[in-house]
Design a protein around this motif. Sequence first.
Motif, PDB file in Angstrom:
ATOM      1  N   GLY A 159       0.822  -1.266  -0.225  1.00  0.00           N
ATOM      2  CA  GLY A 159       0.008  -0.088  -0.177  1.00  0.00           C
ATOM      3  C   GLY A 159       0.901   1.295  -0.008  1.00  0.00           C
ATOM      4  O   GLY A 159       2.084   1.310   0.368  1.00  0.00           O
ATOM      5  N   ARG A 195      -1.252  -4.284   5.600  1.00  0.00           N
ATOM      6  CA  ARG A 195       0.050  -4.843   5.181  1.00  0.00           C
ATOM      7  C   ARG A 195      -0.418  -6.438   5.533  1.00  0.00           C
ATOM      8  O   ARG A 195       0.620  -7.103   6.185  1.00  0.00           O
ATOM      9  CB  ARG A 195       1.098  -4.664   6.116  1.00  0.00           C
ATOM     10  N   TYR A 226      -3.967  11.724  -0.287  1.00  0.00           N
ATOM     11  CA  TYR A 226      -3.101  11.439   0.498  1.00  0.00           C
ATOM     12  C   TYR A 226      -1.995  12.583   0.388  1.00  0.00           C
ATOM     13  O   TYR A 226      -1.430  12.899  -0.328  1.00  0.00           O
ATOM     14  CB  TYR A 226      -2.334   9.946   0.433  1.00  0.00           C
ATOM     15  N   ARG A 254       8.199   9.831  -3.714  1.00  0.00           N
ATOM     16  CA  ARG A 254       8.794   8.616  -3.278  1.00  0.00           C
ATOM     17  C   ARG A 254      10.234   8.785  -3.382  1.00  0.00           C
ATOM     18  O   ARG A 254      11.004   8.724  -2.306  1.00  0.00           O
ATOM     19  CB  ARG A 254       8.603   7.418  -4.035  1.00  0.00           C
ATOM     20  N   LEU A 258      12.569   8.123   0.079  1.00  0.00           N
ATOM     21  CA  LEU A 258      13.063   6.813  -0.009  1.00  0.00           C
ATOM     22  C   LEU A 258      14.225   6.724  -0.808  1.00  0.00           C
ATOM     23  O   LEU A 258      14.699   7.133  -1.659  1.00  0.00           O
ATOM     24  CB  LEU A 258      11.905   5.934  -0.411  1.00  0.00           C
ATOM     25  N   VAL A 267      14.508  -1.955   3.011  1.00  0.00           N
ATOM     26  CA  VAL A 267      13.383  -2.766   2.617  1.00  0.00           C
ATOM     27  C   VAL A 267      12.100  -1.766   2.722  1.00  0.00           C
ATOM     28  O   VAL A 267      11.159  -1.987   2.889  1.00  0.00           O
ATOM     29  CB  VAL A 267      12.955  -3.773   3.709  1.00  0.00           C
ATOM     30  N   ASN A 273       3.148   0.659  11.033  1.00  0.00           N
ATOM     31  CA  ASN A 273       2.354   1.827  11.857  1.00  0.00           C
ATOM     32  C   ASN A 273       1.703   1.206  13.032  1.00  0.00           C
ATOM     33  O   ASN A 273       0.503   0.459  12.482  1.00  0.00           O
ATOM     34  CB  ASN A 273       1.636   3.073  10.993  1.00  0.00           C
ATOM     35  N   GLY A 305       7.230   6.192  11.871  1.00  0.00           N
ATOM     36  CA  GLY A 305       8.288   6.985  11.338  1.00  0.00           C
ATOM     37  C   GLY A 305       8.221   8.215  12.065  1.00  0.00           C
ATOM     38  O   GLY A 305       9.449   8.827  12.715  1.00  0.00           O
ATOM     39  N   TRP A 306       7.123   8.785  12.580  1.00  0.00           N
ATOM     40  CA  TRP A 306       7.216   9.918  13.584  1.00  0.00           C
ATOM     41  C   TRP A 306       7.726   9.771  15.026  1.00  0.00           C
ATOM     42  O   TRP A 306       8.475  10.246  15.670  1.00  0.00           O
ATOM     43  CB  TRP A 306       5.412  10.444  13.535  1.00  0.00           C
ATOM     44  N   ASP A 309      11.352   9.143  14.679  1.00  0.00           N
ATOM     45  CA  ASP A 309      11.913  10.694  14.486  1.00  0.00           C
ATOM     46  C   ASP A 309      12.100  11.575  15.690  1.00  0.00           C
ATOM     47  O   ASP A 309      13.050  11.852  15.983  1.00  0.00           O
ATOM     48  CB  ASP A 309      11.010  11.070  13.544  1.00  0.00           C
ATOM     49  N   LYS A 314      16.274   9.700  13.681  1.00  0.00           N
ATOM     50  CA  LYS A 314      16.739   9.929  12.244  1.00  0.00           C
ATOM     51  C   LYS A 314      18.139  10.349  12.127  1.00  0.00           C
ATOM     52  O   LYS A 314      18.624  11.119  12.830  1.00  0.00           O
ATOM     53  CB  LYS A 314      15.764  11.223  11.925  1.00  0.00           C
ATOM     54  N   GLN A 327      13.419   9.743   6.040  1.00  0.00           N
ATOM     55  CA  GLN A 327      12.196   9.054   6.591  1.00  0.00           C
ATOM     56  C   GLN A 327      12.576   8.039   7.560  1.00  0.00           C
ATOM     57  O   GLN A 327      13.330   6.919   7.229  1.00  0.00           O
ATOM     58  CB  GLN A 327      11.579   8.145   5.401  1.00  0.00           C
ATOM     59  N   GLU A 364       7.717  -4.461   9.838  1.00  0.00           N
ATOM     60  CA  GLU A 364       6.802  -4.764   8.787  1.00  0.00           C
ATOM     61  C   GLU A 364       7.404  -5.678   7.986  1.00  0.00           C
ATOM     62  O   GLU A 364       6.813  -6.522   7.308  1.00  0.00           O
ATOM     63  CB  GLU A 364       6.566  -3.513   8.105  1.00  0.00           C
TER      64      GLU A 364
HETATM   65  N1  EPU Z   1       7.001  11.415   9.771  1.00  0.00           N
HETATM   66  C1  EPU Z   1       7.868  12.162  10.561  1.00  0.00           C
HETATM   67  N2  EPU Z   1       9.205  11.640  10.572  1.00  0.00           N
HETATM   68  C2  EPU Z   1       9.840  10.696   9.506  1.00  0.00           C
HETATM   69  C3  EPU Z   1       8.677  10.229   8.949  1.00  0.00           C
HETATM   70  C4  EPU Z   1       7.446  10.393   8.834  1.00  0.00           C
HETATM   71  O1  EPU Z   1       7.467  13.110  11.362  1.00  0.00           O
HETATM   72  O2  EPU Z   1      10.736  10.318   9.727  1.00  0.00           O
HETATM   73  C5  EPU Z   1       5.411  11.890   9.877  1.00  0.00           C
HETATM   74  C6  EPU Z   1       5.140  12.314   8.348  1.00  0.00           C
HETATM   75  O3  EPU Z   1       5.311  13.704   8.379  1.00  0.00           O
HETATM   76  C7  EPU Z   1       3.693  12.246   8.305  1.00  0.00           C
HETATM   77  C8  EPU Z   1       3.501  10.801   9.008  1.00  0.00           C
HETATM   78  O4  EPU Z   1       4.633  10.642   9.733  1.00  0.00           O
HETATM   79  O5  EPU Z   1       2.948  13.153   8.917  1.00  0.00           O
HETATM   80  C9  EPU Z   1       3.320   9.933   7.708  1.00  0.00           C
HETATM   81  O6  EPU Z   1       4.685   9.725   7.053  1.00  0.00           O
HETATM   82  P1  EPU Z   1       4.472   9.211   5.458  1.00  0.00           P
HETATM   83  O7  EPU Z   1       3.350  10.025   4.968  1.00  0.00           O
HETATM   84  O8  EPU Z   1       5.824   9.482   4.941  1.00  0.00           O
HETATM   85  O9  EPU Z   1       4.026   7.860   5.480  1.00  0.00           O
HETATM   86  P2  EPU Z   1       4.291   6.690   6.596  1.00  0.00           P
HETATM   87  O10 EPU Z   1       3.020   6.280   7.402  1.00  0.00           O
HETATM   88  O11 EPU Z   1       5.568   6.956   7.176  1.00  0.00           O
HETATM   89  C10 EPU Z   1       3.277   4.700   4.973  1.00  0.00           C
HETATM   90  C11 EPU Z   1       3.802   3.501   4.479  1.00  0.00           C
HETATM   91  C12 EPU Z   1       4.891   3.813   3.372  1.00  0.00           C
HETATM   92  C13 EPU Z   1       4.333   4.402   2.145  1.00  0.00           C
HETATM   93  C14 EPU Z   1       3.662   5.566   2.800  1.00  0.00           C
HETATM   94  C15 EPU Z   1       3.039   6.686   1.679  1.00  0.00           C
HETATM   95  C16 EPU Z   1       3.500   2.016   6.233  1.00  0.00           C
HETATM   96  C17 EPU Z   1       4.566   1.068   7.460  1.00  0.00           C
HETATM   97  N3  EPU Z   1       4.508   2.631   5.363  1.00  0.00           N
HETATM   98  O12 EPU Z   1       4.461   5.153   5.398  1.00  0.00           O
HETATM   99  O13 EPU Z   1       4.991   2.399   2.601  1.00  0.00           O
HETATM  100  O14 EPU Z   1       4.979   4.433   1.005  1.00  0.00           O
HETATM  101  O15 EPU Z   1       2.831   5.584   3.974  1.00  0.00           O
HETATM  102  O16 EPU Z   1       1.622   5.818   1.507  1.00  0.00           O
HETATM  103  O17 EPU Z   1       2.566   1.923   6.253  1.00  0.00           O
HETATM  104  C18 EPU Z   1       6.622   0.385   2.547  1.00  0.00           C
HETATM  105  O18 EPU Z   1       5.765  -0.152   2.891  1.00  0.00           O
HETATM  106  O19 EPU Z   1       7.768   0.010   2.349  1.00  0.00           O
HETATM  107  C19 EPU Z   1       6.195   1.960   2.693  1.00  0.00           C
HETATM  108  C20 EPU Z   1       7.339   2.611   1.886  1.00  0.00           C
END
Ligand code: EPU
Length: 368
Positions: A159, A195, A226, A254, A258, A267, A273, A305-306, A309, A314, A327, A364
């Motif tokens: 996803g 997932r 999104y 991306r 990434l 990976v 999450n 990720g948040w 971080d 990070k 990220q 994950e």
């Molecule tokens: N964030 C931070 N710091 C970070 C990373 C993220 O503050 O270092 C905050 C961002 O600012 C944002 C929130 O966390 O407010 C979410 O971050 P992001 O939009 O990058 O998405 P994500 O939840 O971290 C998920 C998927 C990714 C996918 C992205 C975009 C999972 C585990 N990961 O990441 O999937 O590309 O959304 O849809 O659900 C993957 O599965 O390998 C993957 C990259």
Amino acid sequence: MKGQRTTDNRQQTLSNNIIRNQYSLLDLNTMGFKVVAKNFYEINSLKDIDQLIENNVFCNEKTLILGGGSNILFSDEYFDGTVIHSNLKGITINPEDDSESSDPQILKSSNPEFLIVRCMSGEVWKDFVDFTIDNNLYGLENLVDIPGSVGASPVQNIGAYGVEVKDCIDCVYTIDLTNGDRVIFRNEECHFAYRDSIFKREENKKYFIVAIDFKLRCNGQLNLEYGNIKDYLEKNDIVSPTLSDVAKAIKNIRAEKLPEVGVVGSVGSFFQNPIVDEDIFRRLKELYPEMPSYPNENGVKIPAGWLIDKAGWKSYKENHVGVWDKQALVLVHYGGGKPEEILNLMKKIQDSVKEKFGIEIKPEVNIV
Ligand code: EPU
């Protein structure tokens, strides 16, 4: 980081199957560890699988079905078992259609709502998505540039950017490696979740995915909700985005966040999450009003990720491994390291997030 195959791969013959022993998986794990498998089988036709089953190849050995290796972490540099890898290729549009044509433009002239696109499991996911975009078929455009094979896509229900592959899967064709039975799973039988799918469960790891039927819209609505897709389009003065505009936008977003596959080992998202209950969410939100969150039917999803971080990880680097600077959900291997280094870093991050926020974050990635 792309690796060479080991030169000492001996070839044995089991009828026309190619069997390799002590086979290097360096270019079949995007983390880039120097993993070697005791046995390796590349499947080029269904006959290959039937022969392996007839020869009881899977009975006594630990068996791993490996796609592109982009969501797997080997915990050891030696895999003491059998790896089976699909090299089945081919894309067919409307496979059950009696008419001769598989040209999407001709098929679309009868104005159907959907076309069924059957894709074999050994195709590369990102090439397949590009094919659907080139043919103006809607549904997979938000999943552009995800590394890995088509066969791996339903296993963890990949996803990104508000779309999951389950939204477009009609059915999954498999072979049961224990007896050779052909088993078809309709979408609802795959029990897709965040997932997750039935193919991830231990008892279902016997199903070798042969092909997938995708149901793709001929005239679709684009999903721009999104994160920063809309911002990106606005910044680039795109008012009425096309399918390929959206795909291009996501490719760029991306690439900014990434690490490039084949250049830095990773990976993608290393952790899931976490979904927490309302009480925990409210307590944390008071402490951290800026914390992003996404309510869903099981609670509130907080971006791992948040959390990572905020816990200060990070850009962290330790010997050959670290946390990606753009990220924090992505752990990276800079080359020359060992799986245990990533496993140690994983543990440290999990402990620190648990201590700071009281939340357990789970990998994950599939650890084998
Ligand atoms: N964030 C931070 N710091 C970070 C990373 C993220 O503050 O270092 C905050 C961002 O600012 C944002 C929130 O966390 O407010 C979410 O971050 P992001 O939009 O990058 O998405 P994500 O939840 O971290 C998920 C998927 C990714 C996918 C992205 C975009 C999972 C585990 N990961 O990441 O999937 O590309 O959304 O849809 O659900 C993957 O599965 O390998 C993957 C990259």
